[in-house]
Design a protein around this motif. Structure first.
Motif, PDB file in Angstrom:
ATOM      1  N   GLY A 134      16.796  23.990 -25.691  1.00 30.76           N
ATOM      2  CA  GLY A 134      16.211  24.130 -24.296  1.00 30.76           C
ATOM      3  C   GLY A 134      16.904  23.527 -23.241  1.00 30.76           C
ATOM      4  N   PRO A 135      17.036  22.238 -23.250  1.00 33.52           N
ATOM      5  CA  PRO A 135      17.578  21.272 -21.976  1.00 33.52           C
ATOM      6  C   PRO A 135      18.764  22.020 -21.620  1.00 33.52           C
ATOM      7  CG  PRO A 135      16.751  20.008 -23.576  1.00 33.52           C
ATOM      8  CD  PRO A 135      16.870  21.417 -24.270  1.00 33.52           C
ATOM      9  N   ALA A 139      24.653  14.503 -30.424  1.00 34.45           N
ATOM     10  CA  ALA A 139      23.862  13.858 -29.749  1.00 34.45           C
ATOM     11  C   ALA A 139      22.731  14.889 -29.295  1.00 34.45           C
ATOM     12  CB  ALA A 139      24.454  13.081 -28.381  1.00 34.45           C
ATOM     13  N   GLY A 140      22.320  15.976 -29.996  1.00 35.60           N
ATOM     14  CA  GLY A 140      21.227  16.834 -29.644  1.00 35.60           C
ATOM     15  C   GLY A 140      21.398  17.694 -28.584  1.00 35.60           C
ATOM     16  N   ARG A 141      22.783  17.676 -28.040  1.00 36.57           N
ATOM     17  CA  ARG A 141      22.830  18.624 -26.881  1.00 36.57           C
ATOM     18  C   ARG A 141      23.331  19.972 -27.267  1.00 36.57           C
ATOM     19  NH1 ARG A 141      22.548  17.782 -22.301  1.00 36.57           N
ATOM     20  NH2 ARG A 141      21.919  15.643 -21.684  1.00 36.57           N
ATOM     21  N   ALA A 171      15.337  22.461 -29.203  1.00 41.16           N
ATOM     22  CA  ALA A 171      16.457  21.678 -29.245  1.00 41.16           C
ATOM     23  C   ALA A 171      17.337  21.979 -28.317  1.00 41.16           C
ATOM     24  CB  ALA A 171      17.029  21.431 -30.564  1.00 41.16           C
TER      25      ALA A 171
END
Lengths: 226, 106
Positions: free
Chosen positions: A97-98, A126-128, A95
């Motif tokens: 990683g980016p 928002a998953g960031r 999750a």
């Protein structure tokens, strides 16, 4: 932190992460000392618990391993419980990683600062995830964790039972506080309730660690929402 | 290798791999947007499970003890918007006091 480099850690986020976990340091020190005490009492010796804190850097798994080694549990049981407890870091790190930037070796080192607390507070919705906040929080927690483990090993049994001090209740309280900060939407509340229900149902029948991993399946509630 | 060192080595390598899975193996790549909704819910689901396992988790049994008094006090502190350290200290103190009362009653 040279500004202008796109992969640079951002000072503001580093400080934000560090500030956010600063109030946790007394609890982390207390937990680290009690891990050192328990690990020593479990026959792990002096160096092994400290090396474990430096390499594994995940309290609940370390406690699980030490308590099983100290009881009648096998090496396989100790490893299994601790690895299962830490398997949750796979989806958590995917999750986050980016949000990680820079060369591969640097990402490898910085990713080791992912712990429950740094991960949760670095979530930006928002998953960031904000890598700098994870690093800022982790760099504060890490030395306290390792040094307090060493202190615990040295202090040995002089400290008494950490549960008499209520320290075992400090961590559910900590996770509850982090949970409250994450539950801002209806689906998040549903995932929390389903996750808790899965954990309660599995605690009596599954090895320690399995209920936590299984509960992560509650996130599948979010699948159809896109 | 002695037993403790074997545990330390295997658990350490496994944990390092778990933590590196996203940033090193998948690093830089975005997840498909459909997965975004799923991953968004990972934190609440896992944190709720951590609350439960740390609160009533035993060795393959549910244990209801003084930690419940501690978490109830922590919940009150959270509702009152107390700082995190206060929430944690309230939980520990309440639990310790509850245990003390129980010991005194024996």
């Amino acid at each position: 932190m040279a500004s202008g480099r796109p992969s640079a850690l951002r000072g503001a986020s580093l400080r934000e992460g560090a500030r956010a976990v600063a109030p946790l340091t007394p609890a982390v020190v207390a937990f680290g000392v009690s891990f050192g005490v328990l690990a020593r009492a479990s026959g792990m010796g002096f160096a092994a618990p400290v090396v474990m804190s430096a390499t594994t850097f995940a309290g609940s798994a370390q406690f699980a391993a030490a308590s099983i080694l100290g009881g009648a549990g096998s090496v396989a049981a100790a490893i299994g419980a601790a690895v299962l407890l830490n398997a949750r870091y796979a989806p958590m790190s995917i999750a986050a990683g980016p949000g990680f930037e820079g060369p591969r070796w640097r990402r490898l080192f910085l990713s080791q600062l992912i712990v429950d607390e740094s991960w949760a507070l670095a979530a930006r919705g928002a998953g960031r995830f904000d890598m700098s906040a994870i690093v800022g929080a982790g760099l504060v927690l890490y030395p306290f964790w390792v040094v307090s483990t060493a202190i615990g090993v040295l202090v040995g049994e002089g400290l008494g039972d950490p549960n008499r001090l209520g320290l075992d209740a400090a961590f559910p309280a900590l996770f509850l506080a982090l949970l409250v900060s994450q539950v801002r939407t209806r689906p998040a509340l549903a995932a929390a309730l389903v996750g808790a229900a899965i954990a309660v149902a599995l605690i009596p029948v599954a090895s320690p660690g399995v209920p936590i991993i299984a509960a992560s399946a509650a996130c599948l509630l979010g699948w159809r929402r896109v | 290798m002695s037993e403790p060192w074997l545990v330390v080595a295997v658990v350490g390598v496994a944990t390092i791999a778990f933590k590196a899975a996203g940033p090193v193996v998948l690093g830089g790549r975005e997840l498909p947007p459909r997965l975004g909704g799923v991953i968004e819910l990972l934190a609440p689901a896992v944190l709720a499970a951590l609350v439960v396992t740390q609160l009533v988790g035993g060795e393959r049994e549910l244990v209801f003890d003084e930690r419940l008094a501690g978490i109830a006090a922590a919940a009150v502190a959270l509702v009152a918007r107390a700082p995190l350290l206060v929430v944690i200290v309230v939980a520990a103190l309440t639990t310790a006091v509850a245990r003390g009362l129980e010991l005194g009653a024996l």
